[in-house]
Structures are given as structure tokens and as C-alpha cells.
Scaffold this motif. Structure first.
Motif, PDB file in Angstrom:
ATOM      1  N   ILE A   1       0.708  -1.095   0.030  1.00 28.21           N
ATOM      2  CA  ILE A   1       0.172  -0.056   0.069  1.00 28.21           C
ATOM      3  C   ILE A   1       0.880   1.134   0.045  1.00 28.21           C
ATOM      4  N   GLN A   2       2.019   1.157   0.888  1.00 28.06           N
ATOM      5  CA  GLN A   2       2.820   2.334   0.927  1.00 28.06           C
ATOM      6  C   GLN A   2       3.310   2.649  -0.657  1.00 28.06           C
ATOM      7  N   LYS A   3       3.861   1.673  -1.180  1.00 29.07           N
ATOM      8  CA  LYS A   3       4.348   1.853  -2.644  1.00 29.07           C
ATOM      9  C   LYS A   3       3.299   2.318  -3.557  1.00 29.07           C
ATOM     10  N   LEU A   4       2.005   1.725  -3.453  1.00 27.38           N
ATOM     11  CA  LEU A   4       1.158   2.343  -4.458  1.00 27.38           C
ATOM     12  C   LEU A   4       0.742   3.649  -4.168  1.00 27.38           C
ATOM     13  N   CYS A   5       0.905   4.082  -2.856  1.00 25.61           N
ATOM     14  CA  CYS A   5       0.471   5.599  -2.614  1.00 25.61           C
ATOM     15  C   CYS A   5       1.736   6.353  -3.303  1.00 25.61           C
ATOM     16  N   GLN A   6       2.561   5.934  -2.704  1.00 25.95           N
ATOM     17  CA  GLN A   6       3.852   6.780  -3.598  1.00 25.95           C
ATOM     18  C   GLN A   6       3.745   6.711  -5.015  1.00 25.95           C
ATOM     19  N   ALA A   7       3.596   5.648  -5.629  1.00 26.72           N
ATOM     20  CA  ALA A   7       3.374   5.833  -7.230  1.00 26.72           C
ATOM     21  C   ALA A   7       2.311   6.492  -7.721  1.00 26.72           C
ATOM     22  N   GLN A   8       1.168   6.341  -6.851  1.00 25.06           N
ATOM     23  CA  GLN A   8      -0.163   7.079  -7.714  1.00 25.06           C
ATOM     24  C   GLN A   8      -0.227   8.488  -7.262  1.00 25.06           C
ATOM     25  N   ARG A   9       0.101   8.961  -6.092  1.00 20.43           N
ATOM     26  CA  ARG A   9      -0.067  10.498  -5.767  1.00 20.43           C
ATOM     27  C   ARG A   9      -1.272  10.924  -6.202  1.00 20.43           C
ATOM     28  N   ILE A  10      -2.319  10.395  -5.510  1.00 27.24           N
ATOM     29  CA  ILE A  10      -3.729  10.749  -5.979  1.00 27.24           C
ATOM     30  C   ILE A  10      -3.865  12.027  -5.739  1.00 27.24           C
ATOM     31  N   PRO A  11      -4.501  13.380  -6.388  1.00 23.23           N
ATOM     32  CA  PRO A  11      -4.657  14.579  -6.314  1.00 23.23           C
ATOM     33  C   PRO A  11      -5.636  14.903  -5.150  1.00 23.23           C
ATOM     34  N   GLU A  12      -6.810  14.149  -5.433  1.00 20.54           N
ATOM     35  CA  GLU A  12      -8.150  14.685  -4.562  1.00 20.54           C
ATOM     36  C   GLU A  12      -7.986  14.559  -3.035  1.00 20.54           C
ATOM     37  N   VAL A  13      -6.920  13.718  -2.770  1.00 25.09           N
ATOM     38  CA  VAL A  13      -6.905  13.374  -1.526  1.00 25.09           C
ATOM     39  C   VAL A  13      -6.508  14.434  -0.514  1.00 25.09           C
ATOM     40  N   ARG A  14      -7.172  14.682   0.309  1.00 20.77           N
ATOM     41  CA  ARG A  14      -6.922  15.763   1.472  1.00 20.77           C
ATOM     42  C   ARG A  14      -5.636  15.412   2.024  1.00 20.77           C
ATOM     43  N   PRO A  15      -4.780  16.581   2.623  1.00 23.82           N
ATOM     44  CA  PRO A  15      -3.842  16.383   3.390  1.00 23.82           C
ATOM     45  C   PRO A  15      -4.007  15.525   4.611  1.00 23.82           C
ATOM     46  N   SER A  16      -3.172  15.213   5.494  1.00 24.60           N
ATOM     47  CA  SER A  16      -3.559  14.321   6.548  1.00 24.60           C
ATOM     48  C   SER A  16      -4.233  15.462   7.776  1.00 24.60           C
ATOM     49  N   GLN A  17      -5.343  14.610   8.087  1.00 24.01           N
ATOM     50  CA  GLN A  17      -6.278  15.424   9.021  1.00 24.01           C
ATOM     51  C   GLN A  17      -6.069  14.702  10.355  1.00 24.01           C
ATOM     52  N   PRO A  18      -6.492  15.234  11.395  1.00 22.32           N
ATOM     53  CA  PRO A  18      -6.281  14.679  12.853  1.00 22.32           C
ATOM     54  C   PRO A  18      -7.130  13.456  12.827  1.00 22.32           C
ATOM     55  N   ARG A  19      -6.563  12.277  13.213  1.00 19.70           N
ATOM     56  CA  ARG A  19      -7.328  11.132  13.175  1.00 19.70           C
ATOM     57  C   ARG A  19      -8.565  10.677  13.874  1.00 19.70           C
ATOM     58  N   GLN A  20      -8.638  11.466  15.098  1.00 16.70           N
ATOM     59  CA  GLN A  20      -9.584  11.335  16.006  1.00 16.70           C
ATOM     60  C   GLN A  20     -11.072  11.956  15.332  1.00 16.70           C
ATOM     61  N   GLN A  21     -10.817  13.226  14.617  1.00 23.01           N
ATOM     62  CA  GLN A  21     -11.775  14.008  14.205  1.00 23.01           C
ATOM     63  C   GLN A  21     -12.430  13.054  13.149  1.00 23.01           C
ATOM     64  N   VAL A  22     -11.892  12.753  12.183  1.00 21.36           N
ATOM     65  CA  VAL A  22     -12.272  11.802  11.072  1.00 21.36           C
ATOM     66  C   VAL A  22     -13.258  10.677  11.446  1.00 21.36           C
ATOM     67  N   LEU A  23     -12.471  10.019  12.448  1.00 19.08           N
ATOM     68  CA  LEU A  23     -13.119   8.715  12.819  1.00 19.08           C
ATOM     69  C   LEU A  23     -14.244   9.072  13.782  1.00 19.08           C
ATOM     70  N   SER A  24     -14.467  10.092  14.329  1.00 17.14           N
ATOM     71  CA  SER A  24     -15.601  10.274  15.196  1.00 17.14           C
ATOM     72  C   SER A  24     -16.777  10.644  14.276  1.00 17.14           C
ATOM     73  N   SER A  25     -16.276  11.255  12.915  1.00 17.06           N
ATOM     74  CA  SER A  25     -17.495  11.630  12.161  1.00 17.06           C
ATOM     75  C   SER A  25     -18.065  10.446  11.543  1.00 17.06           C
ATOM     76  N   SER A  26     -17.256   9.623  11.276  1.00 15.39           N
ATOM     77  CA  SER A  26     -17.944   8.214  10.800  1.00 15.39           C
ATOM     78  C   SER A  26     -19.044   7.898  11.687  1.00 15.39           C
TER      79      SER A  26
END
Lengths: 751, 179
Positions: free
Chosen positions: A693-718
Motif C-alpha cells: 500500500i505504501q508503494k502504491l500510494c507513493q506511485a499514484q500520488r492521488i491529487p483529490e486526497v486531502r492532506p492528513s487530518q487529525p485522526r480522531q476527528q475523522v473517525l468520530s465523524s463516521s
């Protein structure tokens, strides 16, 4: 929002699919399993859209296997599926719909299957409701926990075992004699051939019999009890001629003996099989130390404040013991050579001391038996009480020895410097050895008395002057041991435990504080009942009604112990591991059975049976009845039986058994290796996935992905917690906040 | 079942009585809040404090976590559906996998879907009421992770936990509440 896919990137719900990862077989099976277990239509639609382009090829190939999986899923009753209530209702509606679609043949098949399963469950419930003392044992379990529960269910097992043994002996040995007069059967008795060996002086009391002599007879098995169904000597029938068949009583007697020993063996082994498997697995992993205690240690049923305090302290104690074990292991590993020599020397000395103590006890038992036998022979009547003491002298000495030696052993073990778990087990082994060997010593001393004559060698093979019917004498000794054991248990409960409770509760002196309240010591109690059962097994050959007496004894013991437990005892501060204790009890019982077989086999095969009484009068040894009976069988069967008992067959059978055993050992070793490899493979796969997965992400560099958010926030919203989906975040390791979602209930536990 | 009439077997009666007794318990926790009539699907949730004081849960060191893990909002407010969920998972009739899932949720204090060392420390302290020294707590947590961790990331994921708990002999007998 709905968490629907394996990959879920951001709040807005836009799913960025990765065509390569979508095609992973594990992903496909995860998604399918979640879909097939009753997902709502909304989810179905969204996932169908996702799958439109990329996975269609794979999808077609996999539909057949998925259909079969779906069938398998449908077999499980809905209530067992790991889903929430809402999903279960959906699943049920789904199944009803599907069922209506099926052909009538399939419907009938499903219906029958369901009906049979329900029938099986009902039968199982009904059988378990018939169990003896079910309510009492539930109560004990609730109050005192698993360890003591296993003791009481062991006691119940012994009651059933003794009952079955009694039924066996009764129906094959006593019943024919009893019903013979009623079914016009003709009993031929063993004839008194007038030789010196067949003289049997009557032991019934004559003249005026004082009442306490009856009590003495009842307690010692002599006097009026000697010539009853209770003892071996009364069964003088040789053959019983029924209208249609001839019943060979001596053969039946011997075969019933062998049968009950074999039945006990099979039943105990069967019962210990589950415990054995579990112990093996645990020993492999040293599993019990920490995980089991932390995650499965707290009993959620506890509602009482005191019980919770107790549970807490016992868990604390267990954890501290385990930590102590670790520390001691470390210490042992760090020992210098000089220290090791010193420790081994001390252990050697202490073991010598233990052996000296054991030798002393055995010698005193031997002397007591000889003294008691002489006193009975010489018929010295001092007075009622002293006579009774002389009769019961071996039992008294055995009980005293079994009381003192555990105390000595527990003091000695402190100096030997073993790890705590090993200390407990080693002391227990020593106590087991002591208890069971003391019976052996008693029997040995009896045997030496029986085969010792004034002029060697004995005319009849045994001392016919003193022991005209030696089997009855041995039966009487076993009977006395049983009675005395029961009396000891009752007296200790009444005269030691009740006063102890009263003293501790009402008196505040130093003695009460030091002595403390009674704790139910499981190992000692188990040894007590194994001792009683060993006596029963040995004694049944000489005293066919002994199993009935033992059944009644254990029956009353249950209530006495239960009463003592509830009124006098507090729960043990040292918890006894329940999951392995069943296996321990059955192991000790097996040792007792092995020990019990030896005297029986020796006396059946070696020692001359008495010529004055019993069913084997016409034979030299008891075993002779079998070859005699075999020689009367038709030639073909005879030939077969002789072949089976020949050396050639025995050797080849032994060789085949050895081969089978080696095969099993090799198989077990191979399985262990495979398990180890699979475990390593699991770990490797996890690492592989992360790396990929690490390699894939490095290879793909998906643009729509937002930069890293605080983990707790994202998880509690789901929000959706309706289904137990899990979000495993890898944002620790990766720059892009790509979240991996997998649904554990289905993936890891379904077929 | 299809077109046949529903026969009230013993099983159904047991389940129904379980269900109704649960509702009776739920109602008596807050008689003025809990409705008896559910035709309009009222949205009623009882707060954590009320549920945690039930006699079955009062002595349990994990009572707060238990109620939180069954609640939808994660704060411990249970609707009747969730209340039934909770007691049915914790009953004797629930299958092992279901219990394992919820056990994992309960022990995961920071809700990150891993049992990290902090979670284990909190669990251990709740169990022993902090009577172990910090070094001992540390040692026990290290040993636990060492025993159960398969993928070597020094924390327990759900698959590690499930793999370990299915082999725990006492799990099924301790992880249940009688109501």
C-alpha cells in the motif's frame, strides 16, 4: 455516512478507487461477504456503481463460488449470525423471500433439516436437565467459582460411575442367584470335598449376643455380616441350570470384574479427552499467563460487592504469581554453578528425608496390619472399644499418616527452591503417591500374612488355618477402610470445621486470627475421594456390594461437603485454575485405577483361591475358570481364542500399536510445525500488505486526497455504528490519509 | 416457515419473555421517560448514568465502556434497541464471534481500532484498581502484547485479538451477564 467500501478516503464521500487494489481477492471476498449478509438496498446500489468498470471480469468468474458461499451462509440459524438486531430482521425477510422462490423439493429439504436440528437441540436440553444435582451445582458455581464447581461435578461423576459398577455386578452375579428359585432354575453348589483346605469354621456368634456386638459386627464386617451377599465367601454357586441355558457363575463373576475395570478406564479416558486437548494447546503457547487473565479474567456475572472484591483480589494474586514466576525464571537462568551445586545437594538431601518419612509411614502401616490381624486371630476380647480399635488399627494409621505427611511436604518444599507452580504440582504428586501407596502397603502386608504358614510351603497355597476364606478377610479390610473413611470425613466436618467457624466468628483472640476461616482446599479433597474410589475398585472383587456402599457414601458426602462449604468456608484466595483442574482430577483418578488393577490382577492370576468358600472352589487360581470355559466352546471359536492369546499375536499387536503411536507423534509434530509456519506467514502477509500500500500510494500520488487530518476527528465523524465496521487508519505511516476499512466479523470468522 | 402458522415453541416463548423482561427493566430505569407505546417509533434514549447503575452492571469495572460501545453516539446513551443489543450480546445465547467483536470494542478505550499499550494499561488498572506498581503494569502489558501480537506492530489489531480470544478457555463463561 455509510461506510461501504474497503477504501474510504474523505468526508465528502467521494471514493477514489484504486483499480489494482480493488481486484485483490481478499478485498472481493470481504465486500461480497458484507453484501450477502443483508446489506440494505442503498448500499447495494452504490457498490454496484463502483464495480461497473473495473472488476467485472473477476466478478463473473467468482459468481459460482459466491453462490455456494451464500448457500452455506443460509444454513446457519439467523440468531447465530454476528449482526445487530436490525440486520437480523432484514436477513430473515431476505431468507423468507428466497425460500418462497425455491422449488418445493428444496423447501421440504430445508424444512426437514431445520426440524431435525431443533429435535437434536431439544433432546440435548432434555438430557442435560436430567442430570443429578443440577440446581445445587449451579448455586455452588455462582457462589464459589469454577474450581470448586469442578470438584463437585467430579463427585457427581463418581456417584454415577459407582452406580453403574454396582448395576453391573448385581445383574451378572447376584441377580441370577436371586431369581433362580423363581424361574425354576437349579443351583449346584460347590461341594465340600472334605479336604483340610475346605474347612470353614463358622464365625457367627452363638449364645446370647449383646447389642454392641452387633454394632461391632456391622462396623467390621464380621459376625452376622460375613455370610451374606456382602462378601465373596457367600457366592458358592457353581452353575445355575435355567430351563434353556446354563449360567456359569464363576465365569460371570470374573468377567464382571474385568468388565467394570475396563468400563471405568474407558469412561475416564473419554471424559479426560477434552481436558487433555485443551492442556496440550495451552502448554504450547503458555497462553494462560496474561491474555486470558486480562481479557477473560473478570466474571461479568458478579453483582455482589464482596464477590467483586474477592474476584479482584484473586486476579491480583494470579497476576502477581505470574510476575513472580517470571522473576524466578530469570533468577534460575542467572544462577551460578556454585549455587546450582548447592541447590542440587539440598534437594538430594531433602528427597532422602522425604523417602525416609515415607518408609517410616509404610513400615508403621505394615506393623499395624500384622498386629491387627493377630489380635483378630487370637480373639483377645479386652473390651468393646479396644477391640474396635484393634480392628480399625490399619485404617487409623493410614489416616494419621495421610494427615501428617502433606504438612511435612509443604514445609520441605519451601527449602527446595522451585518455581511456585512447580511447587504446588510436586507437593501434590508426593501426596498422591503417599495416599495410593499406603493402600498398596496394606494389601502387601495382608498378602504376606495370608501366604505365611508354619511349615513352608503352604499346603493349600495359603494359610488355611488362620485364613480359611482369605478373600472375605481382604473384603472385610476394604469394607472397614471405606466405613472409616466416611466416618473420618463426617467427624472432621462436625468436630473441626463447625467449631472453627464458631471460634473465628465469635472470638476475637489471636488464635482465631492466626487460624483464619476455613478455605475449601480442592487438591486435598480430591485426593480424599480418589483414595475412596481406589479402595472401591480393589474391594469390589472381594465385596460385591461395595460399589453400592460407595455410591451411598459419595451421595451423602455431596450434601455434607456442600453444607460445610456454604456455612463454614470462604472462597479460596489462591484460585485453582478451572480449565485445567478437570484434567488433573481425572489424571489422578487414572493413577488410582492403575494402582487398583495391580492387586486384583495379582490375586486373580497368582494367589491360590480359597478352597473353603467362594465360586472358585474347584479351581486352583481364579483365572483358571476362563481356560476351562474356553475348552468347552466349539472347536473353531476355541482355536480363534487360543490364537488371540498366543505370543505371536501379542507381539504383532504390540508392534502395530507402537507403529500407530509413532505415526501419531510424528503427525502431531508436523502439525505443530505447520501452525508455527502459518503464524509467521500471517505476520508476513500483514507486513506485505502495508508495504504494498505504501508503494502504491507513493506511485499514484492521488491529487483529490486531502492532506492528513487529525485522526480522531475523522473517525468520530463516521457515524454509522449500526454495523460493526472497522476503520484501520494507516495515517501513522503514510502521508496521504488513505483509510483502510475492513469488516472483521465476516472476514475472519465466516466459513 | 413459509405459509405455515407460527407455532409458539418453547424457544420462542423464552425469547419473548426475555424481550419483555428487558423492556420492563428498561422502563423501570426511567418510568417517566420510557414510553409503553412504540407505534410511532419514539426516539427515547436513556443516559449513561442511569444504565450504569443497574445492579447487573454496578460492580463491573468496564461498565462505562460496555454501555458506550453499544451506543450509537459513542457517549453511552442507549435507545431500547441498543439496550436489547447489549443484553443479548452479553447473554449466554450469543455466539463467540459476536462476543469477541464487542469485547474488542469495550477494551479499546481510545476507539482507534487497535488495543495499544495505553488501552491495556487502562484495562489492567480498572481490573486491579491500581494495586499493581507501575513497573508491574508495564511488564504485564508488554507480556500481553508479546503473546497476542501477530503482525509485529506492538499493538493488537482486531485479528490479533480475535485469534487470541478464540483460544481463551474462560472467555465464553466469563463474558456474559445474567439478567
Amino acid at each position: 455516512m455509510e461506510v461501504d467500501s474497503v477504501f474510504f478516503t474523505d468526508r465528502s464521500g467521494r471514493v477514489t478507487s484504486n483499480p489494482l487494489l480493488d481486484q485483490l481477492p481478499s478485498y472481493q471476498s470481504l465486500l461480497y461477504r458484507r453484501k450477502s449478509s443483508g446489506a440494505g438496498s442503498k448500499r447495494r446500489n452504490s457498490s454496484r456503481n463502483r464495480f461497473g468498470s473495473s472488476g467485472s471480469n473477476k466478478w463473473a468468474v467468482n459468481t459460482v463460488s459466491k453462490h455456494e458461499e451464500k448457500q452455506k451462509l443460509e444454513e446457519r440459524p439467523i440468531r447465530e449470525l454476528p449482526k445487530t438486531m436490525a440486520e437480523k430482521r432484514q436477513q430473515k425477510a431476505q431468507r423468507l423471500q428466497d425460500a418462497a422462490d425455491l422449488s418445493s423439493w428444496r423447501q421440504w429439504k430445508q424444512g426437514t433439516r431445520r426440524y431435525l436440528r431443533r429435535l437434536r437441540e431439544d433432546a440435548h436440553d432434555w438430557l442435560s436437565s436430567l442430570q443429578l444435582w443440577r440446581g445445587d451445582i449451579h448455586l455452588i458455581e455462582g457462589m464459589f467459582g469454577q474450581g470448586i464447581l469442578s470438584y463437585f461435578s467430579f463427585l457427581r461423576f463418581l456417584v454415577m460411575l459407582n452406580l453403574i459398577i454396582f448395576v453391573l455386578m448385581f445383574s451378572f452375579v447376584m441377580l441370577p442367584i436371586i431369581i433362580a428359585p423363581h424361574t425354576s432354575g437349579n443351583i449346584t453348589y460347590n461341594l465340600n470335598d472334605g479336604g483340610i483346605c475346605s474347612v470353614y469354621p463358622s464365625s457367627t456368634r452363638r449364645g446370647l449376643v449383646i447389642y454392641y456386638e452387633h454394632i461391632a459386627d456391622l462396623l467390621s464386617g464380621g459376625g452376622f455380616l460375613e455370610q451374606t451377599y456382602l462378601f465373596y465367601g457367600y457366592y458358592r454357586a457353581h452353575k445355575i441350570y435355567f430351563p434353556k441355558t446354563t449360567y456359569n457363575l464363576p465365569l460371570a463373576y470374573l468377567l464382571a470384574t474385568i468388565a467394570y475395570l475396563f468400563l471405568s478406564l474407558v469412561w475416564i479416558v473419554k471424559r479426560s479427552a477434552t481436558g487433555f486437548k485443551r492442556s496440550l494447546i495451552q502448554d504450547e503457547d503458555r497462553f494462560q499467563s496474561f491474555c486470558n487473565k486480562i481479557f477473560a479474567g473478570w466474571d461479568f456475572c458478579i453483582t455482589n460487592v464482596n464477590a467483586s472484591k474477592l474476584k479482584r483480589s484473586s486476579l491480583l494474586y494470579e497476576l502477581k504469581t505470574d510476575l513472580e514466576e517470571e522473576r524466578i525464571k530469570q533468577k534460575i537462568a542467572d544462577r551460578t554453578r556454585k549455587e546450582k551445586c548447592r541447590i542440587y545437594f539440598i534437594r538430594f538431601l531433602l528427597n532422602l528425608f522425604v523417602m525416609a518419612v515415607l518408609a517410616g509411614c509404610f513400615y508403621s502401616i505394615y506393623k499395624a496390619t500384622i498386629f491387627s490381624q493377630k489380635a483378630q486371630m487370637d480373639n483377645i476380647k479386652v473390651n468393646f472399644i479396644v477391640d474396635l480399635i484393634y480392628e480399625y488399627l490399619p485404617s487409623i494409621v493410614i489416616t494419621l499418616a495421610n494427615f501428617i505427611t502433606p504438612l511435612v511436604f509443604s514445609i520441605i518444599i519451601n527449602f527446595e527452591d522451585y518455581s511456585p507452580a512447580f511447587e504446588i504440582r510436586f507437593t501434590l504428586m508426593r501426596c498422591v503417591f503417599m495416599r495410593l501407596t499406603s493402600i498398596g502397603v496394606l494389601l502387601f502386608s495382608l498378602w504376606s500374612q495370608i501366604t505365611k504358614c508354619k511349615e513352608e510351603p503352604c499346603v493349600c497355597g495359603y494359610n488355611h488355618l488362620l485364613y480359611s476364606c482369605w478373600e472375605t478377610r481382604v473384603g472385610q479390610e476394604m469394607y472397614k477402610l471405606t466405613i472409616f473413611d466416611f466416618i473420618t470425613i463426617v467427624s472432621v466436618t462436625i468436630f473441626v470445621e463447625f467449631p472453627r467457624k464458631l471460634i473465628v466468628r465469635h472470638c476475637d483472640c489471636g488464635l482465631a486470627k492466626w487460624w483464619g476461616q476455613q478455605e475449601f482446599a480442592i487438591p486435598q479433597n480430591v485426593l480424599e475421594i480418589v483414595y475412596g474410589q481406589t479402595i472401591c475398585w480393589i474391594g469390589t472383587f472381594y465385596c460385591p456390594l461395595l460399589p453400592a456402599i460407595c455410591t451411598i457414601k459419595y451421595f451423602f458426602m455431596f450434601y455434607i461437603k456442600k453444607l460445610s462449604l456454604i456455612n463454614n468456608c470462604r472462597p479460596a484466595t489462591r484460585p485453582f485454575r478451572a480449565s485445567s483442574s478437570n484434567f488433573f482430577f481425572l489424571c489422578v483418578l487414572l493413577i488410582g485405577l492403575a494402582l487398583a488393577c495391580m492387586p486384583v490382577i495379582a490375586s486373580v492370576a497368582q494367589i491360590n483361591c480359597s478352597q473353603a468358600c467362594g465360586p472358585f472352589v474347584n479351581y486352583t487360581t481364579s483365572w483358571e475358570v476362563v481356560p476351562t470355559a474356553v475348552s468347552q466352546l466349539p472347536d473353531g471359536v476355541q482355536g480363534l481364542l487360543w490364537a488371540l492369546s498366543s505370543e505371536a499375536f501379542a507381539v504383532s499387536f504390540f508392534v502395530v500399536t507402537c507403529l500407530a503411536m509413532f505415526y501419531m507423534i510424528a503427525l502431531a509434530g508436523a502439525h505443530k510445525k505447520v501452525i508455527k509456519q502459518l503464524r509467521e506467514q500471517l505476520a508476513m502477509d500483514g507486513r506485505d500488505k502495508r508495504f504494498l500500500i505504501q508503494k502504491l500510494c507513493q506511485a499514484q500520488r492521488i491529487p483529490e486526497v486531502r492532506p492528513s487530518q487529525p485522526r480522531q476527528q475523522v473517525l468520530s465523524s463516521s457515524s454509522s455504528r449500526r454495523s460493526p465496521n472497522y476503520e484501520t487508519s494507516f495515517s501513522n505511516n503514510f502521508d496521504e490519509s488513505l483509510f483502510l476499512v475492513h469488516s472483521p466479523p465476516d472476514s475472519s470468522t465466516h466459513v | 416457515m413459509g405459509n405455515k402458522q407460527t407455532i409458539f415453541t418453547d424457544e420462542i416463548i423464552i425469547l419473548l419473555s426475555f424481550f419483555f423482561s428487558l423492556h420492563a427493566r428498561y422502563h423501570e430505569l426511567a418510568p417517566h421517560l420510557v414510553p409503553m407505546d412504540y407505534t410511532n417509533e419514539p426516539d427515547c434514549k436513556l443516559p449513561l448514568a442511569l444504565i450504569v447503575n443497574m445492579p447487573e452492571l454496578k460492580e463491573n469495572p468496564f461498565r462505562n465502556r460496555i454501555v458506550e460501545s453499544f451506543s450509537e453516539d459513542g457517549m453511552g446513551n442507549l435507545s431500547f434497541n441498543e439496550f436489547v443489543d447489549m443484553f443479548s450480546v452479553l447473554s449466554e445465547m450469543a455466539p463467540r464471534e459476536l462476543k469477541a467483536i464487542y469485547a474488542f470494542k469495550i477494551y479499546d478505550y481510545n476507539v482507534d481500532n487497535y488495543l495499544c499499550k495505553e488501552d491495556l494499561k487502562k484495562t489492567l488498572n480498572k481490573l486491579t484498581k491500581e494495586e499493581l506498581t507501575p513497573e508491574e503494569v508495564d511488564l504485564v502489558c508488554d507480556k500481553t502484547i508479546e503473546e497476542a501480537d501477530l503482525d509485529g506492530d506492538n499493538k493488537l489489531s482486531y485479528s490479533d485479538f480475535e485469534n487470541m480470544i478464540t483460544r481463551a478457555p474462560d472467555f465464553l463463561s466469563t463474558f456474559h451477564i445474567r439478567i
